[in-house]
Motif scaffolding. Structure first.
Motif, short mmCIF file in Angstrom:
data_model
loop_
_atom_site.label_atom_id
_atom_site.label_comp_id
_atom_site.label_asym_id
_atom_site.label_seq_id
_atom_site.Cartn_x
_atom_site.Cartn_y
_atom_site.Cartn_z
N ALA A 14 0.82 -1.21 0.00
CA ALA A 14 0.00 0.00 0.00
C ALA A 14 0.86 1.26 0.00
O ALA A 14 0.53 2.25 -0.64
CB ALA A 14 -0.93 0.00 1.22
N GLU A 15 1.97 1.24 0.74
CA GLU A 15 2.82 2.43 0.89
C GLU A 15 4.27 2.06 0.59
O GLU A 15 5.05 1.74 1.49
CB GLU A 15 2.72 2.98 2.31
N PRO A 16 4.65 2.11 -0.69
CA PRO A 16 5.98 1.66 -1.09
C PRO A 16 7.15 2.31 -0.36
O PRO A 16 8.05 1.61 0.12
CB PRO A 16 6.03 1.98 -2.59
N ASP A 54 4.18 8.24 -5.73
CA ASP A 54 4.31 7.25 -4.66
C ASP A 54 3.91 5.84 -5.11
O ASP A 54 3.46 5.03 -4.30
CB ASP A 54 3.49 7.66 -3.43
N ARG A 73 3.04 -0.12 -5.39
CA ARG A 73 1.70 0.09 -4.86
C ARG A 73 0.69 -0.70 -5.68
O ARG A 73 0.73 -0.70 -6.91
CB ARG A 73 1.35 1.58 -4.89
#
Length: 144
Positions: A14-16, A54, A73
């Motif tokens: 979800a949050e690289p 992101d 992501r």
């Protein structure tokens, strides 16, 4: 047959950047240099179309010996146990209580970074101790 010279391990997440920076701390890896023409990774991200910001991040072994880790992501969350996981070799060459103490010390360091300890498997007649963990997005890994 071709010889494989490099391996990259890819994580869907979800949050690289957050996950990459966690694994940098776990493994002593480094964030790669900012792309040419940018002062920071934030500057680079702001230059991308909104849907691409992101979307990925990576980290590398400064010695060049370990694989590059790539984090991408994806829209869906983790729903099942990993089919492949990393073993973080924190107790190599150690046995018995000395090994367990080294693994527990590393477990405590990683829990402070946001990891979760799932279980401690104590040594038996066939295997040395190891510790099952989860990273900050729930991906399983082992301390062995």
């Amino acid at each position: 047959m071709a010889t494989i010279r490099q391996v990259q391990v890819t994580f869907d997440c979800a949050e690289p950047e957050r996950l990459a920076r966690f694994w940098c701390e776990v493994l002593g890896y480094e964030v790669p240099p900012v792309p040419e023409g940018f002062a920071t990774w934030n500057d680079y991200n702001r230059s991308l179309p909104p849907e691409d910001r992101d979307a990925w991040f990576a980290c590398t072994d400064p010695s060049g010996a370990g694989p590059r880790l790539y984090f991408q992501r994806v829209p869906e969350g983790k729903t099942a146990k990993n089919r492949v996981h990393l073993d973080v070799r924190a107790g190599t060459g150690l046995v018995g209580e000395e090994r367990l103490a080294a693994l527990e010390a590393e477990r405590d360091r990683l829990v402070a970074l946001g990891a979760v300890c799932e279980r401690v498997l104590l040594a038996d007649e066939e295997n040395e101790s190891c510790i099952g963990m989860q990273d900050i997005e729930g991906n399983e890994f082992c301390l062995d």
